[in-house]
Design an enzyme around this catalytic site. Structure first.
Site, short mmCIF file in Angstrom:
data_model
loop_
_atom_site.label_atom_id
_atom_site.label_comp_id
_atom_site.label_asym_id
_atom_site.label_seq_id
_atom_site.Cartn_x
_atom_site.Cartn_y
_atom_site.Cartn_z
CG HIS A 171 41.07 28.62 35.57
ND1 HIS A 171 40.06 28.08 36.31
CD2 HIS A 171 42.27 28.03 35.77
CE1 HIS A 171 40.64 26.65 36.78
NE2 HIS A 171 41.97 26.92 36.53
CB SER A 182 42.74 24.84 38.86
OG SER A 182 42.94 24.62 37.62
CG ASP A 231 36.98 29.43 35.47
OD1 ASP A 231 37.78 29.08 34.70
OD2 ASP A 231 36.96 28.75 36.61
#
Length: 408
Positions: free
Chosen positions: A378, A194, A348
């Protein structure tokens, strides 16, 4: 006294019951849980728990008892308990003011092994050394690597560009001391998930000009965020309400970390902050035209960017720097980058950031290995060992990373 205690206890029970009912209603009214996920019911339960904690944190903040971010950080570190592994030696250190955690296999296969630098995710709000401890233990043990986890400073006290600066400084310090930790200078890999993956990309680019430091052998980016201009990509439309990173949460994390007032969110989403000359310069890299057709299910091309708003641009223009958006680096810089191992997840919102970065590097002949998990979402790697709430996609991702690193 006993009556007052009972009344207080009853009030608390009613409050939490009401809060729970409100959370459940909000979840089902605002959240999409794709059938492609391994266990939609498990996902719904976990998201309701996440929403419950966030809502309770909001209440505490309004009562001026505790800030939302600090409350969430406190709860996450209670949930993600550290597990000890007799095969891995763990050492807490400080590189200057930056806390780091070193993971070293007890029985390394050689006197000089590979090094692995990890930057955690969490949108500058979540994530910590403790939160990712078990992930790092597993990676260090299975890769037979010395792993450095960087505990960069975050919200609510620290804003852009502290995360990148802390991570870069910690990385430079580690690279200068590789022999001390028994690391082969030619076998150092950077990795993140991320926002941590975005940081890994930024750090890798920043190190290209450091002639006195060992070169990074490869970068491993797990569902990375690498740009902040185009929020109208197919995955943004398709997965904007999919846990755990919804569009609302993504924009809040970006605005809070970049110190942008949330009132500019709509302008950012519509691209009204982007000058025409800026979009003309970067469209070739950021347009949805670069996303394969197989990922454009029910995608409707929006009018993008929207009518230009100069006031909005002045508020958010620091987002468009190359240092903040690694995909915007020039061709010469991109061509010098080390090999990339990219992980993307089908469910995601940031899936297409990864796909754009993949094409950007491939166009400059940088070797790219791509691992796509259609049922991935995610933040999934954090749950790899959290049975009964783990998902097989998380273990599959970590296994793929280990295979890749062990063969370079």
């Amino acid at each position: 006294m006993a009556v007052l205690f009972l009344l207080l206890l009853l009030s608390l029970l009613i409050f939490h019951l009401g809060l729970g009912i409100w959370v459940i209603f909000k979840h089902f009214l605002t959240i999409d849980v794709p059938s492609a996920l391994e266990s939609p019911v498990k996902m719904r339960f976990l998201h309701c728990m996440f929403l419950y904690v966030a809502t309770l944190g909001n209440v505490l903040e309004k009562l001026r008892i505790c800030s939302l971010f600090r409350f969430i950080q406190l709860i996450q570190d209670k949930i993600f308990t550290r597990h000890q592994d007799p095969k891995v030696v763990v050492t807490d250190l400080h590189f200057g003011t930056i806390p780091v955690r070193l993971f070293q296999p007890k029985a390394m296969s050689s006197s000089s092994c590979r090094g692995f630098i990890f930057y955690h995710g969490g949108g500058a709000i979540l994530g910590s050394l403790d939160c990712y401890h078990n992930v790092c233990v597993f990676l260090a043990r299975e890769m037979d690597a010395v792993l450095l986890s960087v505990g960069y400073r975050m919200l609510p006290d620290y804003h852009y560009p502290v995360i990148t600066r802390d991570s870069l400084n910690a990385t430079i310090h580690f690279l200068k001391k590789l022999k001390t930790y028994g690391v082969d200078p030619s076998r150092v890999v950077v990795c993140g998930d991320s926002i941590g993956a975005g940081v890994a990309a930024q750090v890798t680019q920043a190190l290209l000009g450091q002639k006195d430091l060992p070169k990074i052998r490869a970068q491993v980016l797990i569902y990375p965020v690498v740009q902040g201009l185009n929020f109208q990509l197919p995955s943004t439309q398709q997965n904007k309400n999919v846990p755990f990173l919804t569009l609302d949460l993504l924009m809040m994390c970006i605005c809070k970390y970049m110190a942008i007032d949330l009132s500019w969110k709509d302008s950012m989403l519509k691209g009204a902050c982007i000058p025409q000359e800026t979009w003309k310069k970067y469209k070739k890299w950021l347009s949805s035209d670069n996303i394969p057709k197989s990922f454009k299910n029910k995608y409707q091309e929006p009018l993008f960017p929207g009518p230009f708003n100069e006031t909005a641009y002045l508020e958010v223009k620091h987002m468009y720097s190359v240092e903040n958006c690694p995909i915007l680096a020039d061709d010469e810089t991109i061509a010098q980058l080390p090999d990339l191992f990219l992980v993307t997840c089908g469910q995601d919102i940031l899936r297409d950031d990864g796909l754009l970065y993949k094409k950007r590097l491939e166009d400059q002949q940088v070797p790219v290995s791509w691992y796509h998990v259609d049922d991935g979402f995610h933040g999934c790697i954090l749950l790899f060992d959290k049975k009964p709430f783990s998902f097989s996609c998380a273990q599959n991702i970590l296994n793929a990373i280990i295979r890749y690193v062990k063969h370079i």
